[in-house]
Design a protein around this motif. Structure first.
Motif, mmCIF file in Angstrom:
data_model
loop_
_atom_site.group_PDB
_atom_site.id
_atom_site.type_symbol
_atom_site.label_atom_id
_atom_site.label_comp_id
_atom_site.label_asym_id
_atom_site.label_seq_id
_atom_site.Cartn_x
_atom_site.Cartn_y
_atom_site.Cartn_z
ATOM 1 N N THR A 158 -86.751 6.276 -4.527
ATOM 2 C CA THR A 158 -85.701 5.273 -4.404
ATOM 3 C C THR A 158 -85.369 4.741 -5.793
ATOM 4 N N VAL A 159 -84.287 3.995 -5.890
ATOM 5 C CA VAL A 159 -83.903 3.407 -7.168
ATOM 6 C C VAL A 159 -84.997 2.459 -7.657
ATOM 7 N N GLU A 160 -85.567 1.665 -6.735
ATOM 8 C CA GLU A 160 -86.623 0.739 -7.139
ATOM 9 C C GLU A 160 -87.859 1.482 -7.629
ATOM 10 N N GLN A 161 -88.260 2.534 -6.931
ATOM 11 C CA GLN A 161 -89.432 3.308 -7.350
ATOM 12 C C GLN A 161 -89.219 3.921 -8.723
ATOM 13 N N ARG A 205 -94.080 -0.547 -5.436
ATOM 14 C CA ARG A 205 -93.125 -1.482 -4.839
ATOM 15 C C ARG A 205 -93.262 -2.832 -5.543
ATOM 16 N N GLY A 218 -83.466 12.666 -4.449
ATOM 17 C CA GLY A 218 -83.720 11.769 -3.325
ATOM 18 C C GLY A 218 -85.182 11.621 -2.997
ATOM 19 N N THR A 263 -93.969 7.076 -5.531
ATOM 20 C CA THR A 263 -93.652 6.680 -4.155
ATOM 21 C C THR A 263 -94.583 5.592 -3.635
ATOM 22 N N LEU A 285 -85.275 11.188 -8.717
ATOM 23 C CA LEU A 285 -84.283 10.263 -8.174
ATOM 24 C C LEU A 285 -83.040 11.030 -7.713
#
Length: 553
Positions: free
Chosen positions: A233-236, A188, A230, A185, A227
């Protein structure tokens, strides 16, 4: 004083010692911010911070080596600290807010000892650190608790709530969803495509097999599950596949508390080699990887010689533990600190661990001044040899209640039952049907409280104090004898860090010159601590004060 000029490696130094021109070589060597030149001039030899002038010969030299240069600069830049030094967590809040705050403000990374604290205490402590150190790096311990996984999740939730940017992950034998959640989390992608690691992980391990988990990215199954839930995120999730689970892996040798008692010189090179093999493997197979993991050393780090040796073995940072427990800032009892200050090299014993009592796992504790280790060993023998408390003989039960527990067994079980009813009801259900498990829980009451009695300095239970401690404490006491760091009221955590690192830098430079063939007098062999303060005797108008007064008084 003896000083021999440097010789080429192929030519052994056999000449008579040259005469050292009148000076104290220690002062020049200890000026770590300036270079040292070994200069020959007309049959004499001198040490100088200035290069040789005309007609003088340069025999050897050593560059400036301030302690902030020990270890790679990447560690300092990544963590925002001034030295490759970390104070590891001590459970039960012994490494508390005061200790973390003092070290962080001095430019060192320190880990808050969250293990064993209630949610309310941990929440309050992390809130205090967030308020007092808003822009200053520090860490919080995240300990693996397979018997109560919800505690890991709770700790991670609190770290995220209070924006803790670094955790020290300890005792992990497998990666867990909550540890992966914390790591992922914080990931980025920047505008330039680079990956920003917002949540740093320093993993403490004692085996190469455990280290490998942290040297690689998170397992795909855990990432996919987070994932799906939830939690990521998809990017994480995508970035988690490219980033190792840890930024740094601390190899822990023989130490206080939980320890495998392995030699640092054996396990550290093995983990360094493993780290390099994994890096080569990922490069060879074109697998993406954001950065290399740094490897540090812990366990037995209590003197400048130990710090210098760790860096010489290839450690990229060092982690101290036991020595910080005897500092002014440590959140443990004053009497415990005085007891630790008397510890010698051989004053540590192994005793059953509270958290893994049934498995026979042990922890290293202080043996001097306490009967805990022997009493804890008795509890494990009783557990091993009997199926329930009812199987104990009348004499065994009387000894247990009067000499160990200090309470009737029924009262200990009442307290244990009340605790489990609010914290872990599943164990309570098992205890009602499994008398041996119930016996284990009663014995674990003693083991858990023994550490709390020590932390609080409860004199009524001083013979039962469980004080986690390794041999580094005895080495530290020998090194600091008759110096300003000899007494507990003179032991400040930041001062200890500074002297350990300066001493290691001094010894490293000393060894460099000696490896160049320079022979220095024995007076240079040791880094010198400030002398003990001389306290004038009290006058009639000045009442005598106790030698040590806690900052908590």
């Amino acid at each position: 004083m003896n000083l021999l000029p440097a010789r080429p490696p192929a030519q052994p130094v056999t000449d008579p010692p040259a005469r050292l021109r009148g000076q104290d070589p220690y002062a020049t060597l200890a000026d770590l911010e300036n270079p040292v030149y070994v200069i020959g001039d007309g049959g004499t030899v001198q040490l100088s911070a200035r290069p040789p002038a005309g007609g003088q010969a340069l025999l050897a030299a050593a560059a400036p080596l301030p302690p902030g240069r020990l270890g790679p600069a990447a560690f300092r830049a990544h963590h925002g600290v001034q030295a490759n030094y970390m104070a590891g967590a001590m459970a039960g809040g012994i490494a508390g807010t005061e200790l973390v705050r003092a070290l962080a403000r001095a430019g060192y990374l320190a880990s808050f000892g969250a293990a064993g604290l209630s949610a309310a205490r941990l929440d309050a402590a992390l809130g205090t650190l967030a308020r007092d150190l808003p822009d200053t790096p520090y860490a919080c311990n995240l300990i693996h608790t397979p018997s109560a996984p919800r505690l890991e999740g709770l700790c991670v939730d609190l770290c995220l709530r209070h924006r803790v940017r670094c955790v020290e992950a300890s005792a992990f034998v497998q990666l867990t969803p909550d540890l992966v959640r914390y790591r992922a989390t914080g990931l980025r992608r920047g505008r330039d495509g680079s990956v920003t690691v917002g949540h740093r992980v320093v993993a403490k391990v004692s085996l190469p097999q455990t280290a490998e988990m942290f040297l690689r990215p998170a397992p795909e199954a855990l990432v996919a599950e987070l994932l799906r839930r939830g939690a990521l995120t998809v990017e994480q999730a995508e970035l988690a596949r490219t980033v190792p689970m840890a930024d740094d892996v601390t190899v822990e040798a023989d130490s206080g508390g939980h320890t495998d008692r392995r030699a640092l010189s054996v396990v550290l090179p093995a983990v360094l080699a493993l780290r390099d093999r994994i890096g080569e493997e990922r490069t060879r197979t074109s697998m993406p990887v954001v950065s290399a993991v740094r490897v540090g050393a812990a366990g037995g780090i209590g003197t400048p010689h130990a710090v210098a040796a760790a860096f010489a073995l290839g450690a990229e940072y060092v982690v101290t533990g036991s020595v910080n427990q005897a500092t002014v800032e440590a959140a443990t009892g004053d009497a415990v600190k005085r007891l630790l200050a008397t510890a010698d090299l051989t004053d540590c014993l192994m005793a059953p661990a509270a958290d893994m009592f049934e498995q026979g796992v042990t922890v290293q504790v202080l043996g001097r001044g306490t009967l805990f280790a022997g009493r804890a060993a008795l509890l494990h023998r009783l557990y091993r040899d009997h199926d329930s408390l009812d199987d104990l003989s009348a004499e065994q039960r009387r000894h247990l209640e009067e000499r160990v527990l200090g309470l009737p067994v029924e009262e200990v079980w009442r307290q244990t039952r009340a605790y489990l009813g609010t914290h872990d009801a599943t164990r309570l259900v098992r205890a009602d049907t499994d008398p041996k498990h119930r016996m284990a829980l009663v014995f674990r009451w003693y083991l858990a409280n023994a550490s709390r009695w020590a932390t609080a300095g409860d004199q009524r239970r001083s013979s039962d104090w469980q004080i986690w401690c390794g041999p580094a404490m005895g080495a530290f006491n020998q090194w600091t004898r008759d110096t300003a760091l000899a007494e507990p009221d003179g032991r400040h955590a930041a001062d200890i860090a500074r002297h350990l690192m300066r001493g290691a830098a001094y010894l490293t430079r000393l060894h460099h010159l000696r490896s160049s063939g320079v022979h220095l007098p024995p007076s240079c062999d040791q880094y010198r601590l400030p002398p003990a303060r001389r306290v004038p005797p009290p006058t009639d108008a000045e009442p005598r004060r106790p030698p040590y007064q806690s900052v908590h008084s």
